[in-house]
Design an enzyme around this catalytic site. Structure first.
Site, PDB file in Angstrom:
ATOM      1  N   PHE A  17      66.302  74.544  67.377  1.00  0.00           N
ATOM      2  CA  PHE A  17      64.809  74.675  67.822  1.00  0.00           C
ATOM      3  C   PHE A  17      63.958  73.339  67.769  1.00  0.00           C
ATOM      4  CE2 PHE A  17      66.392  78.419  65.469  1.00  0.00           C
ATOM      5  CZ  PHE A  17      66.930  79.291  66.630  1.00  0.00           C
ATOM      6  N   ASP A  68      70.262  76.600  52.971  1.00  0.00           N
ATOM      7  CA  ASP A  68      70.155  77.906  53.678  1.00  0.00           C
ATOM      8  C   ASP A  68      71.137  78.816  53.323  1.00  0.00           C
ATOM      9  OD1 ASP A  68      70.102  79.615  56.144  1.00  0.00           O
ATOM     10  OD2 ASP A  68      69.331  77.880  57.342  1.00  0.00           O
ATOM     11  N   GLY A  72      70.312  83.533  58.627  1.00  0.00           N
ATOM     12  CA  GLY A  72      69.096  83.494  59.827  1.00  0.00           C
ATOM     13  C   GLY A  72      67.770  84.174  59.321  1.00  0.00           C
ATOM     14  N   HIS A 141      59.754  81.912  58.033  1.00  0.00           N
ATOM     15  CA  HIS A 141      58.194  81.799  58.410  1.00  0.00           C
ATOM     16  C   HIS A 141      57.354  82.886  58.057  1.00  0.00           C
ATOM     17  CE1 HIS A 141      59.700  77.829  60.148  1.00  0.00           C
ATOM     18  NE2 HIS A 141      59.676  78.281  61.215  1.00  0.00           N
ATOM     19  N   HIS A 166      57.622  71.921  59.526  1.00  0.00           N
ATOM     20  CA  HIS A 166      58.067  72.565  60.879  1.00  0.00           C
ATOM     21  C   HIS A 166      57.267  73.784  61.482  1.00  0.00           C
ATOM     22  CE1 HIS A 166      60.815  72.687  64.781  1.00  0.00           C
ATOM     23  NE2 HIS A 166      60.008  71.670  64.740  1.00  0.00           N
ATOM     24  N   ASP A 167      57.004  73.698  62.707  1.00  0.00           N
ATOM     25  CA  ASP A 167      56.413  75.007  63.228  1.00  0.00           C
ATOM     26  C   ASP A 167      54.993  75.178  62.833  1.00  0.00           C
ATOM     27  OD1 ASP A 167      58.836  75.709  64.754  1.00  0.00           O
ATOM     28  OD2 ASP A 167      59.698  76.213  62.722  1.00  0.00           O
TER      29      ASP A 167
HETATM   30  N1  SAH Z   1      66.029  72.953  60.433  1.00  0.00           N
HETATM   31  C1  SAH Z   1      66.674  73.789  61.238  1.00  0.00           C
HETATM   32  C2  SAH Z   1      66.310  75.202  61.737  1.00  0.00           C
HETATM   33  C3  SAH Z   1      66.200  76.069  60.417  1.00  0.00           C
HETATM   34  S1  SAH Z   1      66.037  77.635  60.989  1.00  0.00           S
HETATM   35  C4  SAH Z   1      67.137  72.793  62.487  1.00  0.00           C
HETATM   36  O1  SAH Z   1      66.093  72.209  62.999  1.00  0.00           O
HETATM   37  O2  SAH Z   1      68.043  72.981  63.066  1.00  0.00           O
HETATM   38  C5  SAH Z   1      65.278  78.604  59.757  1.00  0.00           C
HETATM   39  C6  SAH Z   1      66.517  78.787  58.763  1.00  0.00           C
HETATM   40  O3  SAH Z   1      66.086  79.119  57.501  1.00  0.00           O
HETATM   41  C7  SAH Z   1      67.539  79.972  59.215  1.00  0.00           C
HETATM   42  O4  SAH Z   1      68.776  79.245  59.387  1.00  0.00           O
HETATM   43  C8  SAH Z   1      67.285  80.828  57.959  1.00  0.00           C
HETATM   44  O5  SAH Z   1      68.720  81.387  57.541  1.00  0.00           O
HETATM   45  C9  SAH Z   1      67.114  79.951  56.804  1.00  0.00           C
HETATM   46  N2  SAH Z   1      66.078  80.901  55.830  1.00  0.00           N
HETATM   47  C10 SAH Z   1      64.991  81.690  56.038  1.00  0.00           C
HETATM   48  N3  SAH Z   1      64.719  82.357  54.875  1.00  0.00           N
HETATM   49  C11 SAH Z   1      65.364  81.646  53.870  1.00  0.00           C
HETATM   50  C12 SAH Z   1      65.588  81.595  52.571  1.00  0.00           C
HETATM   51  N4  SAH Z   1      64.701  82.527  51.867  1.00  0.00           N
HETATM   52  N5  SAH Z   1      66.527  80.926  51.998  1.00  0.00           N
HETATM   53  C13 SAH Z   1      67.277  80.204  52.440  1.00  0.00           C
HETATM   54  N6  SAH Z   1      67.292  79.945  53.888  1.00  0.00           N
HETATM   55  C14 SAH Z   1      66.522  80.858  54.594  1.00  0.00           C
HETATM   56 MG    MG Z   2      61.586  75.078  62.874  1.00  0.00          MG
END
Ligand code: SAH
Ligand code: MG
Length: 207
Positions: A17, A68, A72, A141, A166-167
């Protein structure tokens, strides 16, 4: 094709994204850092941002930990806006981005610069104390998880180190509030000054 062009092209092909301009801004922030440092990103997904940041880490002999649990975020689950059927593991029906992440880091030949940490951000944070030159927050988020990330990881950034978030959407109609709230908290803490904004990416330096 230069190594950098190769990596930027590859990153552009990875599911995710992050628009290319924001990926380049990540690289630009990384490349200003000292050699040999430890970096961490929360939210690895399929390794798009890890390749942009990893391109800088490789040049500086730094290591980026790409963290991660690989199942997701809320908005990635079935029925939500950012669901992708291809990322579901047929064995248990859960989302699993780890094979994609691993494959993309392997294709990029970034294994020495980008190291995966598979687990929840909160669990890992409780056992991780290496000072960070770069922290990129792009994990969950939701309110609680975003604030947990802020409280657990932001204090680990060294003076002169970078905080990337980000975001961040100032206008609530564009996206959720928690990333914006933690960005504001960092700015108003007096510990950070802003370097640049690119799209929804904010780059701050610890002063
Ligand atoms: N930075 C990446 C996108 C990340 S999307 C890029 O730009 O390609 C957000 C990710 O955060 C997801 O894969 C989700 O599994 C992870 N995530 C969400 N909450 C989390 C947590 N508490 N611990 C570890 N990973 C988490
Ligand atoms: Mg993001």
């Amino acid at each position: 094709m230069s190594r950098l062009e190769e990596l930027f092209t590859l990153a552009g092909q990875v599911k995710g994204f992050m628009p290319p301009e924001e990926g380049r801004a990540l690289y630009d922030a990384g490349i200003t850092q000292r050699r040999g440092g430890t970096w961490l990103e929360i939210g690895a997904w399929c390794a798009k941002s890890a390749i942009y940041l990893g391109a800088a880490a490789e040049q500086l002999d730094c290591v980026l930990f790409s963290l991660d649990h690989h199942h997701g975020s809320e908005e990635n689950q079935r029925g939500w806006e950012y669901f992708d059927e291809e990322l579901v593991d047929p064995l248990d029906g859960r989302l699993n981005t780890l094979p994609h992440w691993q494959r993309n880091i392997s294709r990029a030949r970034l294994e020495d610069a980008v190291v995966g940490l598979v687990g929840s951000s909160q669990v890992v944070a409780a056992h991780f104390s290496t000072p960070l030159d770069v922290l990129f927050i792009d994990g969950g988020h939701g309110h609680d998880v975003a604030w947990d990330d802020y409280r657990a990881w932001v204090p680990q950034i060294v003076v002169g180190g970078s905080l990337l978030i980000h975001d961040v959407f100032e206008d609530p109609s564009q996206g959720g509030r928690p990333p914006y709230e933690i960005y504001l908290a960092a700015l108003t803490s007096g510990d950070f000054s802003q370097r640049t904004a690119q799209g929804s990416l904010r780059w701050l330096i610890r002063i």
